[in-house]
Design a protein around this motif. Structure first.
Motif, mmCIF file in Angstrom:
data_model
loop_
_atom_site.group_PDB
_atom_site.id
_atom_site.type_symbol
_atom_site.label_atom_id
_atom_site.label_comp_id
_atom_site.label_asym_id
_atom_site.label_seq_id
_atom_site.Cartn_x
_atom_site.Cartn_y
_atom_site.Cartn_z
ATOM 1 N N GLU A 55 -31.972 36.210 93.369
ATOM 2 C CA GLU A 55 -33.164 35.683 92.701
ATOM 3 C C GLU A 55 -32.904 34.317 92.092
ATOM 4 N N ILE A 56 -31.724 34.137 91.488
ATOM 5 C CA ILE A 56 -31.378 32.845 90.903
ATOM 6 C C ILE A 56 -31.364 31.765 91.973
ATOM 7 N N PHE A 57 -30.749 32.069 93.121
ATOM 8 C CA PHE A 57 -30.726 31.104 94.217
ATOM 9 C C PHE A 57 -32.137 30.808 94.730
ATOM 10 N N ARG A 58 -32.931 31.845 94.892
ATOM 11 C CA ARG A 58 -34.277 31.657 95.448
ATOM 12 C C ARG A 58 -35.148 30.789 94.549
ATOM 13 N N LYS A 59 -34.996 30.944 93.243
ATOM 14 C CA LYS A 59 -35.862 30.221 92.315
ATOM 15 C C LYS A 59 -35.343 28.839 91.921
ATOM 16 N N LEU A 60 -34.035 28.601 92.091
ATOM 17 C CA LEU A 60 -33.465 27.357 91.585
ATOM 18 C C LEU A 60 -32.872 26.444 92.649
ATOM 19 N N ASP A 61 -32.370 26.974 93.745
ATOM 20 C CA ASP A 61 -31.515 26.193 94.647
ATOM 21 C C ASP A 61 -32.228 24.979 95.251
ATOM 22 N N LYS A 62 -31.653 23.784 94.993
ATOM 23 C CA LYS A 62 -32.106 22.512 95.569
ATOM 24 C C LYS A 62 -33.597 22.295 95.353
#
Length: 250
Positions: free
Chosen positions: A18-25
């Motif tokens: 979830e952290i990656f999906r909401k924040l990445d790049k």
């Protein structure tokens, strides 16, 4: 690189995915009150980059934009500028470690709450109980250098100062540790919380090689930690995970 961090709890059970999906790049255009005209809003772009997973959790970088008064254009005129931050989310213990300018940490937490949980309350301060801070201090004092010592301690009862021990005010002997002072136990036993400043010559994460003169390490009950020289993200994360976490358990 940063000389100071803060450790903050978050309530939402965010997974690494979830952290990656909401924040990445991602770049986030967010409206703020315009400092040049409080009746208007200005759109500023916040940018998250370099997101990656490691043994500590999920770390990344934020370019946080805001308005700052431009003294060359006259009092009350604000130009857009930015601050650089690094961060670590530790989903296993639901804590986030922020590295960077202490003046902007509240703003950065509001930004994360906005993009991770639609602006709802997400974070709460860490409070280090006095017994746990004493245990952490003792652990650092016992590290292999044999030279680490307590330089200063400030004691409080509620909001009221109770006492302040500063080593240079009563001795110039480098090897003398503030815990040996006759007033240390008295103030500690009577306080509700306290903060400490240690001179460390060797310390997991922050100082792996023995330093002759040592550096000052400040730890407060609200989870703020500062060091007298810059440390990178990995060094700070190692200190929190290897030295603080086993005792504080957050």
């Amino acid at each position: 690189m940063a000389q100071s961090i803060i450790i903050i709890k978050y309530e939402l059970p965010l997974s690494i995915g979830e952290i990656f999906r909401k924040l990445d790049k991602k770049k986030f255009k967010i409206k703020y009150t315009d400092e040049n005209n409080h009746e208007e809003q200005i759109e500023l772009e916040q940018e998250v980059s370099n997101l990656k997973q490691n043994s500590f959790g999920v770390e990344g970088h934020v370019k946080y934009r805001y308005q700052k008064e431009n003294e060359f254009k006259g009092e009350g005129y604000f130009d857009p500028t930015h601050e650089e931050f690094t961060f670590l989310f530790d989903p296993s213990d639901k804590v986030v470690i922020l590295h960077g300018n202490p003046e902007f940490r509240v703003r950065l937490m509001k930004f994360f709450a906005h993009v991770l949980h639609d602006g709802d309350d997400l974070f709460e301060s860490v409070t280090i109980r006095k017994e746990k801070l004493h245990e952490l201090m003792t652990k650092i004092l016992k590290m292999k250098s044999g030279k680490n010592n307590l330089e200063e301690a400030k004691f409080y009862h509620g909001d009221q100062p109770l006492g302040n021990l500063k080593k240079l005010s009563f001795t110039t002997v480098p090897e003398f540790c503030g815990t040996e002072h006759v007033l240390f136990d008295k103030h500690y036993n009577n306080c509700t919380h306290w903060n400490c400043v240690l001179r460390v010559h060797k310390c997991n994460g922050l100082l792996d090689q023995l330093s002759e003169n040592g550096y000052l390490l400040r730890i407060t009950k609200d989870g703020t930690v500062s060091f007298s020289i810059d440390k990178n993200l990995t060094e700070w994360n190692r200190f929190v995970v290897e030295t603080m976490k086993p005792i504080l358990k957050f």
